[in-house]
Design a protein around this motif. Structure first.
Motif, PDB file in Angstrom:
ATOM      1  N   ASN A 108      27.664  38.459  80.439  1.00 50.82           N
ATOM      2  CA  ASN A 108      26.804  39.499  79.617  1.00 50.82           C
ATOM      3  C   ASN A 108      24.888  39.290  79.585  1.00 50.82           C
ATOM      4  O   ASN A 108      25.304  38.680  78.973  1.00 50.82           O
ATOM      5  CB  ASN A 108      27.441  39.698  78.473  1.00 50.82           C
ATOM      6  N   HIS A 109      24.659  40.308  80.766  1.00 50.01           N
ATOM      7  CA  HIS A 109      22.868  39.568  80.059  1.00 50.01           C
ATOM      8  C   HIS A 109      22.253  40.803  80.181  1.00 50.01           C
ATOM      9  O   HIS A 109      22.450  42.396  80.349  1.00 50.01           O
ATOM     10  CB  HIS A 109      23.044  39.026  81.874  1.00 50.01           C
ATOM     11  N   GLU A 110      20.915  40.542  79.849  1.00 48.03           N
ATOM     12  CA  GLU A 110      20.824  41.802  79.703  1.00 48.03           C
ATOM     13  C   GLU A 110      19.032  42.142  80.591  1.00 48.03           C
ATOM     14  O   GLU A 110      17.962  42.972  80.325  1.00 48.03           O
ATOM     15  CB  GLU A 110      19.864  41.848  77.697  1.00 48.03           C
ATOM     16  N   TYR A 111      19.123  41.030  81.611  1.00 46.23           N
ATOM     17  CA  TYR A 111      18.463  40.527  82.091  1.00 46.23           C
ATOM     18  C   TYR A 111      18.661  40.379  83.883  1.00 46.23           C
ATOM     19  O   TYR A 111      19.702  39.910  83.329  1.00 46.23           O
ATOM     20  CB  TYR A 111      17.145  39.531  81.794  1.00 46.23           C
ATOM     21  N   PRO A 112      17.880  40.393  84.614  1.00 46.65           N
ATOM     22  CA  PRO A 112      18.062  39.912  85.418  1.00 46.65           C
ATOM     23  C   PRO A 112      19.299  38.269  86.152  1.00 46.65           C
ATOM     24  O   PRO A 112      18.617  37.231  85.129  1.00 46.65           O
ATOM     25  CB  PRO A 112      17.102  40.247  86.967  1.00 46.65           C
ATOM     26  N   LEU A 113      19.627  38.052  86.663  1.00 46.59           N
ATOM     27  CA  LEU A 113      20.177  36.653  87.165  1.00 46.59           C
ATOM     28  C   LEU A 113      19.702  35.819  88.245  1.00 46.59           C
ATOM     29  O   LEU A 113      20.226  36.222  89.041  1.00 46.59           O
ATOM     30  CB  LEU A 113      21.314  36.856  86.914  1.00 46.59           C
ATOM     31  N   ALA A 114      19.174  34.639  88.060  1.00 43.66           N
ATOM     32  CA  ALA A 114      19.077  33.700  88.946  1.00 43.66           C
ATOM     33  C   ALA A 114      20.182  32.437  88.885  1.00 43.66           C
ATOM     34  O   ALA A 114      20.580  31.914  88.222  1.00 43.66           O
ATOM     35  CB  ALA A 114      17.747  33.112  89.065  1.00 43.66           C
ATOM     36  N   LEU A 115      20.255  32.078  90.166  1.00 43.76           N
ATOM     37  CA  LEU A 115      20.961  30.289  89.998  1.00 43.76           C
ATOM     38  C   LEU A 115      19.543  29.477  90.650  1.00 43.76           C
ATOM     39  O   LEU A 115      19.856  30.060  91.897  1.00 43.76           O
ATOM     40  CB  LEU A 115      22.882  30.854  90.870  1.00 43.76           C
ATOM     41  N   MET A 126      15.362  19.119 102.082  1.00 36.73           N
ATOM     42  CA  MET A 126      15.518  20.231 102.445  1.00 36.73           C
ATOM     43  C   MET A 126      15.277  20.413 104.347  1.00 36.73           C
ATOM     44  O   MET A 126      16.614  21.406 104.791  1.00 36.73           O
ATOM     45  CB  MET A 126      14.530  20.740 102.536  1.00 36.73           C
ATOM     46  N   CYS A 127      15.580  19.297 105.425  1.00 39.75           N
ATOM     47  CA  CYS A 127      15.125  19.629 106.527  1.00 39.75           C
ATOM     48  C   CYS A 127      16.878  19.847 107.143  1.00 39.75           C
ATOM     49  O   CYS A 127      16.697  20.784 107.562  1.00 39.75           O
ATOM     50  CB  CYS A 127      14.785  18.284 107.410  1.00 39.75           C
ATOM     51  N   ASN A 128      18.032  18.763 106.334  1.00 39.91           N
ATOM     52  CA  ASN A 128      19.119  19.232 106.511  1.00 39.91           C
ATOM     53  C   ASN A 128      19.299  20.762 106.637  1.00 39.91           C
ATOM     54  O   ASN A 128      20.566  21.349 107.426  1.00 39.91           O
ATOM     55  CB  ASN A 128      19.990  18.723 105.782  1.00 39.91           C
ATOM     56  N   PHE A 129      19.067  21.428 105.714  1.00 40.96           N
ATOM     57  CA  PHE A 129      19.175  22.811 105.567  1.00 40.96           C
ATOM     58  C   PHE A 129      19.011  23.572 106.229  1.00 40.96           C
ATOM     59  O   PHE A 129      19.384  24.192 106.373  1.00 40.96           O
ATOM     60  CB  PHE A 129      18.694  23.494 103.532  1.00 40.96           C
ATOM     61  N   GLN A 130      17.913  23.119 107.069  1.00 40.72           N
ATOM     62  CA  GLN A 130      16.768  24.241 107.757  1.00 40.72           C
ATOM     63  C   GLN A 130      17.479  24.329 108.812  1.00 40.72           C
ATOM     64  O   GLN A 130      18.279  24.676 110.321  1.00 40.72           O
ATOM     65  CB  GLN A 130      15.349  23.487 107.999  1.00 40.72           C
ATOM     66  N   VAL A 131      18.415  22.529 108.886  1.00 40.32           N
ATOM     67  CA  VAL A 131      19.616  22.524 110.474  1.00 40.32           C
ATOM     68  C   VAL A 131      20.374  23.274 110.773  1.00 40.32           C
ATOM     69  O   VAL A 131      20.975  23.847 111.440  1.00 40.32           O
ATOM     70  CB  VAL A 131      19.692  21.146 110.640  1.00 40.32           C
ATOM     71  N   TYR A 132      21.744  23.815 109.128  1.00 41.88           N
ATOM     72  CA  TYR A 132      22.371  23.696 109.346  1.00 41.88           C
ATOM     73  C   TYR A 132      22.313  24.624 108.049  1.00 41.88           C
ATOM     74  O   TYR A 132      23.792  25.350 107.142  1.00 41.88           O
ATOM     75  CB  TYR A 132      23.464  22.815 108.746  1.00 41.88           C
ATOM     76  N   SER A 133      21.620  25.886 108.137  1.00 43.98           N
ATOM     77  CA  SER A 133      21.513  26.721 108.041  1.00 43.98           C
ATOM     78  C   SER A 133      22.174  28.099 107.352  1.00 43.98           C
ATOM     79  O   SER A 133      22.116  29.191 107.470  1.00 43.98           O
ATOM     80  CB  SER A 133      20.350  27.811 107.365  1.00 43.98           C
ATOM     81  N   SER A 134      22.133  28.023 109.162  1.00 45.59           N
ATOM     82  CA  SER A 134      23.403  29.761 109.848  1.00 45.59           C
ATOM     83  C   SER A 134      24.775  29.277 108.467  1.00 45.59           C
ATOM     84  O   SER A 134      25.829  29.877 109.087  1.00 45.59           O
ATOM     85  CB  SER A 134      23.446  28.925 111.268  1.00 45.59           C
ATOM     86  N   SER A 135      25.262  27.805 108.039  1.00 47.32           N
ATOM     87  CA  SER A 135      26.557  27.728 108.269  1.00 47.32           C
ATOM     88  C   SER A 135      26.417  28.163 106.158  1.00 47.32           C
ATOM     89  O   SER A 135      27.994  27.692 106.058  1.00 47.32           O
ATOM     90  CB  SER A 135      27.042  25.770 108.627  1.00 47.32           C
ATOM     91  N   ILE A 136      25.997  28.145 106.305  1.00 49.28           N
ATOM     92  CA  ILE A 136      25.182  28.164 104.406  1.00 49.28           C
ATOM     93  C   ILE A 136      26.198  29.760 104.546  1.00 49.28           C
ATOM     94  O   ILE A 136      25.231  30.736 104.827  1.00 49.28           O
ATOM     95  CB  ILE A 136      24.071  28.001 103.563  1.00 49.28           C
ATOM     96  N   THR A 159       9.336  19.490  93.956  1.00 53.61           N
ATOM     97  CA  THR A 159       8.065  20.848  93.966  1.00 53.61           C
ATOM     98  C   THR A 159       9.125  21.812  94.788  1.00 53.61           C
ATOM     99  O   THR A 159       7.746  22.492  95.319  1.00 53.61           O
ATOM    100  CB  THR A 159       6.891  20.169  94.560  1.00 53.61           C
ATOM    101  N   LEU A 160       9.914  21.775  95.772  1.00 60.13           N
ATOM    102  CA  LEU A 160      10.390  22.672  97.131  1.00 60.13           C
ATOM    103  C   LEU A 160      11.769  23.220  96.534  1.00 60.13           C
ATOM    104  O   LEU A 160      12.400  22.889  96.253  1.00 60.13           O
ATOM    105  CB  LEU A 160      10.582  21.154  97.667  1.00 60.13           C
ATOM    106  N   LEU A 161      11.455  24.369  96.783  1.00 63.14           N
ATOM    107  CA  LEU A 161      12.017  25.754  96.435  1.00 63.14           C
ATOM    108  C   LEU A 161      12.260  26.276  97.519  1.00 63.14           C
ATOM    109  O   LEU A 161      11.668  27.029  98.473  1.00 63.14           O
ATOM    110  CB  LEU A 161      11.394  26.873  95.318  1.00 63.14           C
ATOM    111  N   LYS A 162      14.119  26.401  97.916  1.00 61.86           N
ATOM    112  CA  LYS A 162      14.520  27.077  98.853  1.00 61.86           C
ATOM    113  C   LYS A 162      15.188  28.918  98.699  1.00 61.86           C
ATOM    114  O   LYS A 162      15.731  28.050  97.675  1.00 61.86           O
ATOM    115  CB  LYS A 162      14.502  26.756  99.946  1.00 61.86           C
ATOM    116  N   ARG A 163      14.940  29.908  98.646  1.00 63.83           N
ATOM    117  CA  ARG A 163      15.360  30.854  98.453  1.00 63.83           C
ATOM    118  C   ARG A 163      16.460  31.327  99.388  1.00 63.83           C
ATOM    119  O   ARG A 163      16.410  31.178 100.535  1.00 63.83           O
ATOM    120  CB  ARG A 163      14.728  31.857  98.150  1.00 63.83           C
ATOM    121  N   LEU A 164      17.618  31.049  98.645  1.00 60.20           N
ATOM    122  CA  LEU A 164      18.297  31.194  99.496  1.00 60.20           C
ATOM    123  C   LEU A 164      19.063  33.742  99.763  1.00 60.20           C
ATOM    124  O   LEU A 164      20.000  33.658 100.629  1.00 60.20           O
ATOM    125  CB  LEU A 164      20.336  31.128  98.970  1.00 60.20           C
ATOM    126  N   ARG A 165      18.576  33.952  98.170  1.00 61.61           N
ATOM    127  CA  ARG A 165      18.375  35.236  98.480  1.00 61.61           C
ATOM    128  C   ARG A 165      17.355  35.651  97.487  1.00 61.61           C
ATOM    129  O   ARG A 165      17.391  35.034  96.424  1.00 61.61           O
ATOM    130  CB  ARG A 165      20.106  35.999  97.326  1.00 61.61           C
TER     131      ARG A 165
END
Length: 165
Positions: A108-115, A126-136, A159-165
């Motif tokens: 029950n939220h009154e503002y946008p949600l983030a994960l 992060m380099c692993n995610f860049q290689v396998y990003s199509s599998s996420i 300090t490294l933030l990657k946005r999925l959505r």
């Protein structure tokens, strides 16, 4: 039980503090942790315009043995940094995304949600995610934003933030 709750609170707080530092730096805004709650874990606030964002905080581990190792409760896990290990990590990430997306339906939220998913493995980065990003697989959910937070071994900070959505 109180120690476990205190530890959970500290871990969530640490991840949220890293997030507000990154967002403030990236967007030239002044974010802060507004409050801790249960669903979502953290609410952050933009100090410029007062907008708030509910943030569910979770952590990505390969398995429970790696989690115990990261939190200093076990010897080093016996996982080689092999392709099948990385693929297993992506499977765990996909399962976590599905689990959290289902859980968010009950918020029950009154503002946008983030994960915010903090990737705490010393072998997966992060380099692993860049290689396998199509599998996420990012399922539909109430989360407007989904981030992966990585440790920067050069700056020795989260300090490294990657946005999925």
């Amino acid at each position: 039980m109180a120690d476990v709750l205190d530890e959970k609170w500290l871990i969530e707080e640490s991840a949220a503090q890293a997030l507000v530092e990154i967002l403030s730096r990236q967007q030239g805004e002044n974010y802060k942790v507004f409050m801790h709650s249960d669903r979502p874990d953290i609410v952050i606030e933009n100090q410029i315009d007062g907008t708030r964002l509910g943030v569910e905080v979770t952590h990505l581990f390969y398995d429970s043995e790696e989690a115990r190792y990261v939190f200093g409760r076990s010897r080093e896990p016996d996982h080689p940094p092999a392709p099948e290990y990385i693929e297993g990590y992506v499977r765990r990430l996909n399962a976590l995304l599905q689990q959290k997306s289902e859980k968010a339906k009950g918020y029950n939220h009154e503002y946008p949600l983030a994960l915010l998913i903090r990737v705490v493995s010393p072998l997966f980065h992060m380099c692993n995610f860049q290689v396998y990003s199509s599998s996420i697989v990012v399922p539909p959910s109430d989360f407007q934003i989904i981030w992966l937070l990585f440790y920067d071994f050069v700056q020795r900070r989260w300090t490294l933030l990657k946005r999925l959505r």
